[in-house]
Write a protein that holds these residues in place. Structure first.
Motif, PDB file in Angstrom:
ATOM      1  N   ASP A 102      60.093  96.859  42.506  1.00 47.19           N
ATOM      2  CA  ASP A 102      61.108  96.973  41.454  1.00 47.19           C
ATOM      3  C   ASP A 102      60.467  97.131  40.082  1.00 47.19           C
ATOM      4  O   ASP A 102      60.920  97.936  39.263  1.00 47.19           O
ATOM      5  CB  ASP A 102      62.036  95.754  41.447  1.00 47.19           C
ATOM      6  CG  ASP A 102      62.999  95.731  42.621  1.00 47.19           C
ATOM      7  OD1 ASP A 102      63.185  96.792  43.252  1.00 47.19           O
ATOM      8  OD2 ASP A 102      63.572  94.662  42.898  1.00 47.19           O
ATOM      9  N   LEU A 103      59.431  96.382  39.823  1.00 46.89           N
ATOM     10  CA  LEU A 103      58.741  96.476  38.541  1.00 46.89           C
ATOM     11  C   LEU A 103      58.021  97.816  38.415  1.00 46.89           C
ATOM     12  O   LEU A 103      58.020  98.435  37.352  1.00 46.89           O
ATOM     13  CB  LEU A 103      57.762  95.316  38.367  1.00 46.89           C
ATOM     14  CG  LEU A 103      57.052  95.209  37.021  1.00 46.89           C
ATOM     15  CD1 LEU A 103      58.040  95.186  35.856  1.00 46.89           C
ATOM     16  CD2 LEU A 103      56.166  93.971  36.990  1.00 46.89           C
ATOM     17  N   GLN A 104      57.443  98.292  39.504  1.00 49.45           N
ATOM     18  CA  GLN A 104      56.793  99.605  39.490  1.00 49.45           C
ATOM     19  C   GLN A 104      57.793 100.695  39.129  1.00 49.45           C
ATOM     20  O   GLN A 104      57.486 101.598  38.347  1.00 49.45           O
ATOM     21  CB  GLN A 104      56.185  99.919  40.850  1.00 49.45           C
ATOM     22  CG  GLN A 104      54.922  99.167  41.153  1.00 49.45           C
ATOM     23  CD  GLN A 104      54.354  99.571  42.488  1.00 49.45           C
ATOM     24  OE1 GLN A 104      54.185 100.759  42.762  1.00 49.45           O
ATOM     25  NE2 GLN A 104      54.059  98.594  43.319  1.00 49.45           N
ATOM     26  N   ARG A 105      59.004 100.613  39.691  1.00 43.53           N
ATOM     27  CA  ARG A 105      60.035 101.611  39.383  1.00 43.53           C
ATOM     28  C   ARG A 105      60.406 101.563  37.902  1.00 43.53           C
ATOM     29  O   ARG A 105      60.584 102.591  37.263  1.00 43.53           O
ATOM     30  CB  ARG A 105      61.272 101.402  40.254  1.00 43.53           C
ATOM     31  CG  ARG A 105      61.127 102.000  41.646  1.00 43.53           C
ATOM     32  CD  ARG A 105      62.443 102.034  42.388  1.00 43.53           C
ATOM     33  NE  ARG A 105      62.936 100.710  42.774  1.00 43.53           N
ATOM     34  CZ  ARG A 105      62.495 100.007  43.808  1.00 43.53           C
ATOM     35  NH1 ARG A 105      61.541 100.504  44.577  1.00 43.53           N
ATOM     36  NH2 ARG A 105      62.992  98.826  44.092  1.00 43.53           N
ATOM     37  N   GLN A 106      60.520 100.363  37.340  1.00 46.77           N
ATOM     38  CA  GLN A 106      60.851 100.233  35.929  1.00 46.77           C
ATOM     39  C   GLN A 106      59.743 100.803  35.043  1.00 46.77           C
ATOM     40  O   GLN A 106      60.006 101.330  33.971  1.00 46.77           O
ATOM     41  CB  GLN A 106      61.091  98.766  35.562  1.00 46.77           C
ATOM     42  CG  GLN A 106      62.363  98.194  36.152  1.00 46.77           C
ATOM     43  CD  GLN A 106      62.489  96.711  35.849  1.00 46.77           C
ATOM     44  OE1 GLN A 106      62.034  96.243  34.819  1.00 46.77           O
ATOM     45  NE2 GLN A 106      63.115  95.976  36.759  1.00 46.77           N
TER      46      GLN A 106
END
Length: 116
Positions: A5-9
């Motif tokens: 999720d953080l990678q996507r952000q």
């Protein structure tokens, strides 16, 4: 491994790289997106370096600075000396704080939150 999720952000800025450094006031590490780091360094560069307090601050603020990039599997390699400084061994907490990501030893993070 950075959570998906953080990678996507972070995907819009992930290719530009990051800077990791020790925090000035906490026993954690700070991960800055490169654009944010460059903007911040431009501001720090405007300080009068002939003023001892400014010079000391700049030295402390930039201590341990390293450039980092995510690998193809979404991992970052934190330098071992910075891991020792932050007390990071096994459990890690990643948390955001106004444009940066803080990287904490899980126990120290819980203590800092409860102390606050």
């Amino acid at each position: 491994m950075v959570p998906a999720d953080l990678q996507r952000q972070l995907s819009p800025i992930i290719t530009k790289g990051f800077v990791i450094k020790r925090a000035v006031f906490q026993s954690c590490l700070e991960l800055y997106p490169m654009d944010q780091w460059n903007d911040l360094m431009a501001k720090v560069g405007q300080l009068n370096q002939f003023n001892r307090k400014n010079n000391d601050f700049t030295r402390r603020f930039t201590a341990g600075v390293r450039r980092l990039e995510f690998d193809t599997t979404g991992r970052i390699n934190i330098p071992s000396d910075l891991m020792v400084i932050a007390g990071i061994r096994h459990e890690v907490v990643l948390t955001t704080s106004i444009g940066i990501i803080e990287i904490w030893n899980a126990e120290k993070y819980e203590k800092a939150i409860s102390d606050a």
